[in-house]
Design a protein around this motif. Structure first.
Motif, PDB file in Angstrom:
ATOM      1  N   GLY A  58     -38.714  48.292-134.719  1.00  0.00           N
ATOM      2  CA  GLY A  58     -39.604  49.081-133.864  1.00  0.00           C
ATOM      3  C   GLY A  58     -40.531  49.949-134.689  1.00  0.00           C
ATOM      4  N   LYS A  59     -40.006  50.592-135.736  1.00  0.00           N
ATOM      5  CA  LYS A  59     -40.830  51.422-136.609  1.00  0.00           C
ATOM      6  C   LYS A  59     -41.839  50.561-137.357  1.00  0.00           C
ATOM      7  CE  LYS A  59     -40.441  55.153-140.012  1.00  0.00           C
ATOM      8  NZ  LYS A  59     -41.710  54.941-140.603  1.00  0.00           N
ATOM      9  N   ALA A  60     -41.406  49.399-137.830  1.00  0.00           N
ATOM     10  CA  ALA A  60     -42.309  48.488-138.527  1.00  0.00           C
ATOM     11  C   ALA A  60     -43.446  48.048-137.598  1.00  0.00           C
ATOM     12  CB  ALA A  60     -41.538  47.275-139.049  1.00  0.00           C
ATOM     13  N   LEU A  61     -43.121  47.789-136.344  1.00  0.00           N
ATOM     14  CA  LEU A  61     -44.138  47.413-135.374  1.00  0.00           C
ATOM     15  C   LEU A  61     -45.126  48.557-135.158  1.00  0.00           C
ATOM     16  CD1 LEU A  61     -45.246  45.383-133.284  1.00  0.00           C
ATOM     17  CD2 LEU A  61     -43.697  46.430-131.622  1.00  0.00           C
ATOM     18  N   LEU A  62     -44.599  49.766-134.959  1.00  0.00           N
ATOM     19  CA  LEU A  62     -45.480  50.916-134.733  1.00  0.00           C
ATOM     20  C   LEU A  62     -46.333  51.235-135.961  1.00  0.00           C
ATOM     21  CD1 LEU A  62     -43.174  53.265-132.633  1.00  0.00           C
ATOM     22  CD2 LEU A  62     -44.997  51.741-131.836  1.00  0.00           C
ATOM     23  N   ASP A  63     -45.830  50.928-137.165  1.00  0.00           N
ATOM     24  CA  ASP A  63     -46.624  51.133-138.385  1.00  0.00           C
ATOM     25  C   ASP A  63     -47.856  50.233-138.409  1.00  0.00           C
ATOM     26  OD1 ASP A  63     -44.963  53.102-139.383  1.00  0.00           O
ATOM     27  OD2 ASP A  63     -43.864  51.759-140.736  1.00  0.00           O
ATOM     28  N   GLN A  64     -47.863  49.193-137.600  1.00  0.00           N
ATOM     29  CA  GLN A  64     -48.993  48.261-137.565  1.00  0.00           C
ATOM     30  C   GLN A  64     -50.075  48.675-136.561  1.00  0.00           C
ATOM     31  OE1 GLN A  64     -47.831  44.068-137.387  1.00  0.00           O
ATOM     32  NE2 GLN A  64     -45.774  44.686-138.011  1.00  0.00           N
ATOM     33  N   VAL A  65     -49.798  49.691-135.748  1.00  0.00           N
ATOM     34  CA  VAL A  65     -50.744  50.091-134.706  1.00  0.00           C
ATOM     35  C   VAL A  65     -52.061  50.598-135.303  1.00  0.00           C
ATOM     36  CG1 VAL A  65     -51.175  51.727-132.830  1.00  0.00           C
ATOM     37  CG2 VAL A  65     -48.991  50.522-132.959  1.00  0.00           C
ATOM     38  N   GLY A  66     -51.989  51.519-136.243  1.00  0.00           N
ATOM     39  CA  GLY A  66     -53.209  52.081-136.839  1.00  0.00           C
ATOM     40  C   GLY A  66     -54.085  51.012-137.472  1.00  0.00           C
ATOM     41  N   PRO A  67     -53.531  50.198-138.373  1.00  0.00           N
ATOM     42  CA  PRO A  67     -54.347  49.126-138.952  1.00  0.00           C
ATOM     43  C   PRO A  67     -54.901  48.161-137.899  1.00  0.00           C
ATOM     44  CG  PRO A  67     -52.397  49.487-140.289  1.00  0.00           C
ATOM     45  CD  PRO A  67     -52.232  50.313-139.036  1.00  0.00           C
TER      46      PRO A  67
END
Length: 163
Positions: A11-20
């Protein structure tokens, strides 16, 4: 953030992709850097709850005053914005959309809708509408969050560092 809403693992890895992802989205779905910047400026002026100045545009866009000033000057030269005396303080100059600016905003919105429809053409209609609702909600919540950050920094300049 409570522990139940803190993302873990994938889930954190997925959310880390939101900005890019949002950055790529802006780059890939605009008509180019000039259109993107002009669209941002016109929307900032149109969405302002009160009068908008060059300094206000700089703050909203996260750029320096000279960068905002050049962008505004280009919009004025293109007939999209006009300078006017502030109704609250006649010593200040504020920015207003012209009819051409309104027309340009509508053109951008139509192009963006068409792009959205092309990109999501293979999606189920319900998925497309749900994503649109979430994207609009995210934008509205981001605006409210930004306003809170500004108020916090005005009340306590070290507050933004803590958020």
């Amino acid at each position: 953030m409570s522990s139940s809403s803190t993302p873990t693992g994938s889930g954190k890895a997925l959310l880390d992709q939101v900005g890019p992802a949002l950055s790529r989205l802006r780059r890939r779905t605009s008509g180019g850097r000039g259109d993107l910047t002009r669209n941002l400026v016109l929307n900032v002026v149109a969405d302002a709850s009160g009068e908008m100045t060059v300094g206000g545009i700089a703050a909203e866009m996260g750029v320096t005053q000279p960068v905002a000033s050049r962008t505004v000057a280009a919009c004025i030269a293109d007939g999209l914005l006009q300078r006017a005396a502030s109704q609250a303080d006649g010593r200040r100059t504020v920015l207003e959309l012209t009819q051409a600016g309104e027309n340009e905003r509508h053109r951008f919105a139509s192009e963006q809708r068409e792009t959205f429809e092309h990109i999501t053409a293979a999606w189920e209609p319900a998925e497309r509408m749900q994503f649109a609702r979430f994207l609009i909600r995210y934008s509205q919540d981001a605006g409210a969050w930004s306003a809170r950050q500004i108020r916090s920094s005005e009340d306590d300049p070290s507050a933004c560092a803590r958020d």
